[in-house]
Scaffold this active site. Structure first.
Site, PDB file in Angstrom:
ATOM      1  N   ALA A  75       0.858  -1.243   0.204  1.00 18.63           N
ATOM      2  CA  ALA A  75       0.016   0.043  -0.002  1.00 18.63           C
ATOM      3  C   ALA A  75       0.873   1.412  -0.054  1.00 18.63           C
ATOM      4  O   ALA A  75       2.174   1.015   0.422  1.00 18.63           O
ATOM      5  CB  ALA A  75      -0.980   0.012   1.141  1.00 18.63           C
ATOM      6  N   THR A  76       0.275   2.274  -0.237  1.00 15.30           N
ATOM      7  CA  THR A  76       1.042   3.488  -0.506  1.00 15.30           C
ATOM      8  C   THR A  76       0.209   4.655   0.355  1.00 15.30           C
ATOM      9  O   THR A  76      -1.045   4.440   0.244  1.00 15.30           O
ATOM     10  CB  THR A  76       1.345   4.233  -1.719  1.00 15.30           C
ATOM     11  N   ILE A  77       0.737   5.731   0.706  1.00 15.52           N
ATOM     12  CA  ILE A  77       0.074   7.038   1.225  1.00 15.52           C
ATOM     13  C   ILE A  77      -0.084   7.679  -0.050  1.00 15.52           C
ATOM     14  O   ILE A  77       1.087   7.862  -0.867  1.00 15.52           O
ATOM     15  CB  ILE A  77       0.738   7.891   2.376  1.00 15.52           C
ATOM     16  N   SER A  78      -1.274   8.252  -0.708  1.00 10.70           N
ATOM     17  CA  SER A  78      -1.084   8.761  -1.815  1.00 10.70           C
ATOM     18  C   SER A  78      -0.432  10.138  -2.008  1.00 10.70           C
ATOM     19  O   SER A  78       0.045  10.763  -0.904  1.00 10.70           O
ATOM     20  CB  SER A  78      -2.761   9.093  -2.000  1.00 10.70           C
ATOM     21  N   SER A 107      -2.896   4.873   5.848  1.00  9.96           N
ATOM     22  CA  SER A 107      -1.921   5.873   6.805  1.00  9.96           C
ATOM     23  C   SER A 107      -2.856   6.519   7.767  1.00  9.96           C
ATOM     24  O   SER A 107      -2.273   7.099   8.669  1.00  9.96           O
ATOM     25  CB  SER A 107      -0.977   6.710   6.155  1.00  9.96           C
ATOM     26  N   HIS A 129      -8.951  -2.678   5.150  1.00  3.70           N
ATOM     27  CA  HIS A 129      -8.920  -4.182   5.513  1.00  3.70           C
ATOM     28  C   HIS A 129      -7.608  -4.683   6.223  1.00  3.70           C
ATOM     29  O   HIS A 129      -7.858  -5.780   6.603  1.00  3.70           O
ATOM     30  CB  HIS A 129      -9.184  -4.950   4.309  1.00  3.70           C
ATOM     31  N   GLY A 159     -13.800  -2.374   3.021  1.00  7.52           N
ATOM     32  CA  GLY A 159     -14.481  -1.263   2.802  1.00  7.52           C
ATOM     33  C   GLY A 159     -15.206  -1.197   1.848  1.00  7.52           C
ATOM     34  O   GLY A 159     -16.074  -0.240   1.628  1.00  7.52           O
TER      35      GLY A 159
END
Ligand code: SAH
Length: 240
Positions: A75-78, A107, A129, A159
Site C-alpha cells: 500500500a502507499t500513502i497517496s 496511513s 482491510h 471497505g
C-alpha cells in the site's frame, strides 16, 4: 439505482502542475500546493497545514515530496496533490458538523485531514482491510493530532461494505480502485452527498477518478474527473 453518466475528460493542466509541489517542511509542501493552484480553499490549506505528512509516513521515506510513499503491505500513502484534489472536490461536503467515510484509509492521513475540516461537531470513519494499517493509522493520529481522536474511528473491515453504523455520509472518499462502485457505498451516501472513487471498469488498466453526487433516493449523477493510478480495492490476499 439510476446512474446517469456524464463523462468529461479534463484537468490536464492540473496534472502538469502536480509534481512541482515538493517542499522541505510540511508547511512548505502545503504552501507550494497552494501556489501551484492545487489547493484553492483556505479550509483545506488550514487542514493540511495542521496534519504533518511525516507522521503518516514510514521512517526513511520522503514525506514532503509530492509523490506516493510506501506504507508497507503493498500500500502507499497517496501523493499530496491527489489528496488536495480529492479534498477540493469534496470541500462542500466536509463542512463543520458533517460526516465522512474514508475507504482504504491506509496511513490515516486523509482521514485526519477530513476530521480537521468537519471539526469537533463532525465525525470521520476510516475503514481499512489490513489490521496492521489500522494500527498504523491509529498510532499516526495519536502522534500527530491527538485532539482528533474523539472525531475519528478506524475499523479493520472490507471497505466495499462501507460502515453502516454511522451512515449516511455527506462525503465518501475511496483510496483504492474498484472495478465497479460498491453498492453499499452508494446506499451509505447521503442525499446531497458526494463520493470520490477511482474506478477501473472492464478489468483493464485504465482507472478514472469518478465523482458521484446523490441527488435523491434513487438518482445519482456520475462524472469522470481524470485518469489516475491507485492500488486495487480488492481482497486481503492481494496484499501482503
Ligand atoms: N488514503 C490512503 C490510501 C492508502 S492506499 C492513504 O493515503 O494513506 C489504499 C488502501 O486501501 C490500502 O491501505 C489498502 O490496504 C486499502 N484497501 C484495499 N482494498 C481494500 C478493501 N477491500 N477494503 C478496505 N481497504 C482496502
Amino acid at each position: 439505482v439510476i446512474l446517469c453518466r456524464l463523462i468529461t475528460f479534463s484537468a490536464a493542466s492540473l496534472t502538469t502542475m502536480s509534481w512541482r509541489s515538493s517542499g522541505s517542511t510540511n508547511q512548505d509542501l502545503v504552501d507550494r500546493l497552494r501556489d501551484n493552484g492545487l489547493i484553492k480553499n483556505d479550509r483545506i490549506h488550514a487542514a493540511l497545514s495542521s496534519v504533518d505528512r511525516k507522521n503518516y509516513c514510514r521512517k526513511g521515506s520522503s514525506p514532503y515530496n509530492d509523490s506516493p510513499q510506501s506504507i508497507g503491505h503493498g500500500a502507499t500513502i497517496s501523493a499530496p496533490h491527489m489528496h488536495a484534489w480529492c479534498l477540493e472536490l469534496l470541500v462542500d461536503h466536509l463542512k463543520p458538523g458533517m460526516k465522512a467515510l474514508d475507504v482504504g484509509s491506509g496511513s490515516g492521513y486523509l482521514t485526519a485531514a477530513m476530521a480537521q475540516m468537519v471539526g469537533a461537531e463532525g465525525m470521520v470513519v476510516g475503514v481499512e482491510h489490513l489490521p496492521e494499517l489500522v494500527e498504523f493509522s491509529e498510532s499516526n493520529v495519536a502522534k500527530d493530532s491527538p485532539e482528533l481522536k474523539s472525531q475519528i474511528s478506524f475499523h479493520a473491515t472490507d471497505g466495499r461494505k462501507g460502515w453502516e453504523e454511522h451512515a449516511p455520509y455527506n462525503a465518501i472518499h475511496v483510496g483504492a480502485a474498484a472495478p465497479e462502485v460498491p453498492k453499499p457505498l452508494l446506499e451509505q451516501l447521503a442525499i446531497g452527498g458526494r463520493m470520490i472513487i477511482p474506478v477501473a471498469r472492464g478489468g483493464g488498466g485504465d482507472q478514472y477518478l469518478m465523482q458521484i453526487d446523490r441527488k435523491s433516493e434513487l438518482e445519482y449523477v456520475e462524472k469522470s474527473i481524470t485518469g489516475v493510478r491507485y492500488v486495487p480495492l480488492g481482497d486481503r490476499g492481494d496484499y501482503y
